[in-house]
Design an enzyme around this catalytic site. Structure first.
Site, short mmCIF file in Angstrom:
data_model
loop_
_atom_site.label_atom_id
_atom_site.label_comp_id
_atom_site.label_asym_id
_atom_site.label_seq_id
_atom_site.Cartn_x
_atom_site.Cartn_y
_atom_site.Cartn_z
N GLN A 36 -22.73 50.96 47.81
CA GLN A 36 -23.46 49.93 48.53
C GLN A 36 -24.00 50.48 49.85
O GLN A 36 -25.12 50.15 50.26
CB GLN A 36 -22.59 48.69 48.77
CG GLN A 36 -23.35 47.53 49.37
CD GLN A 36 -24.44 46.99 48.46
OE1 GLN A 36 -24.34 47.05 47.23
NE2 GLN A 36 -25.50 46.45 49.04
N GLU A 120 -34.03 36.52 44.29
CA GLU A 120 -33.65 37.57 43.34
C GLU A 120 -33.36 36.95 41.98
O GLU A 120 -32.22 36.58 41.68
CB GLU A 120 -32.42 38.35 43.83
CG GLU A 120 -32.66 39.16 45.07
CD GLU A 120 -31.49 40.06 45.44
OE1 GLU A 120 -30.44 40.05 44.74
OE2 GLU A 120 -31.63 40.79 46.43
N HIS A 123 -30.34 38.53 40.00
CA HIS A 123 -28.97 38.60 40.53
C HIS A 123 -28.20 37.34 40.13
O HIS A 123 -28.51 36.23 40.58
CB HIS A 123 -29.01 38.72 42.06
CG HIS A 123 -27.66 38.88 42.68
ND1 HIS A 123 -27.11 40.12 42.92
CD2 HIS A 123 -26.77 37.97 43.11
CE1 HIS A 123 -25.91 39.95 43.48
NE2 HIS A 123 -25.68 38.64 43.60
#
Length: 150
Positions: A36, A120, A123
């Protein structure tokens, strides 16, 4: 690690989509802190910090680090990680059906001020079937759901 509950729900969802003639693939699941950090750093380098944080959580704050989130695709790479993915069959099927398997589109269109992230459509976040059904029925964000009195 992605939780077994998330994996089982995702597998059931992918199978149901396939039965409807739609291919949904897992593009990204669990991410370590280091992974990340690399992703976030790349966005910061490309966009600058304020814009990067609208599209990428800093390490330690990504839902991908929880084991409950995943990014989906359709196997073709068409519109991957761009808002035009919303018009792909995988995204439209997920938007209409993911709640049946306990998932929500975590960062819905028009909710940027609430979620803090850009739209998104790829997601998905596992929240459980009951919560996902409620969120979908009321067309609210996870933040709204968590703040609502029960």
């Amino acid at each position: 690690m992605i939780y077994p509950t998330t994996v089982a729900a995702a597998e059931a969802m992918f199978t149901a989509a396939e039965a409807d003639g739609v291919i949904i693939t897992l593009v990204s699941g669990y991410r370590s802190f280091a992974t990340q950090a690399q992703i976030h750093d790349r966005f910061v380098a490309d966009l600058g910090l304020p814009a990067a944080e609208a599209v990428s959580a800093p390490p330690g704050h990504s839902e991908h680090q929880t084991g409950w989130a995943m990014d989906i695709g359709d196997g073709s790479g068409a519109c991957s990680f761009t808002t035009c993915f919303a018009d792909q069959p995988a995204a439209t099927w997920a938007a209409a059906n993911a709640h049946r398997f306990g998932f929500i589109v975590r960062y819905p269109a028009g909710s940027e001020q609430i979620t803090g992230y850009s739209y998104e459509p790829w997601h998905l976040r596992f929240v459980g079937v009951e919560a996902a059904a409620d969120i979908a029925a009321r067309r609210i964000t996870l933040e709204d759901f968590l703040e609502a009195p029960r």
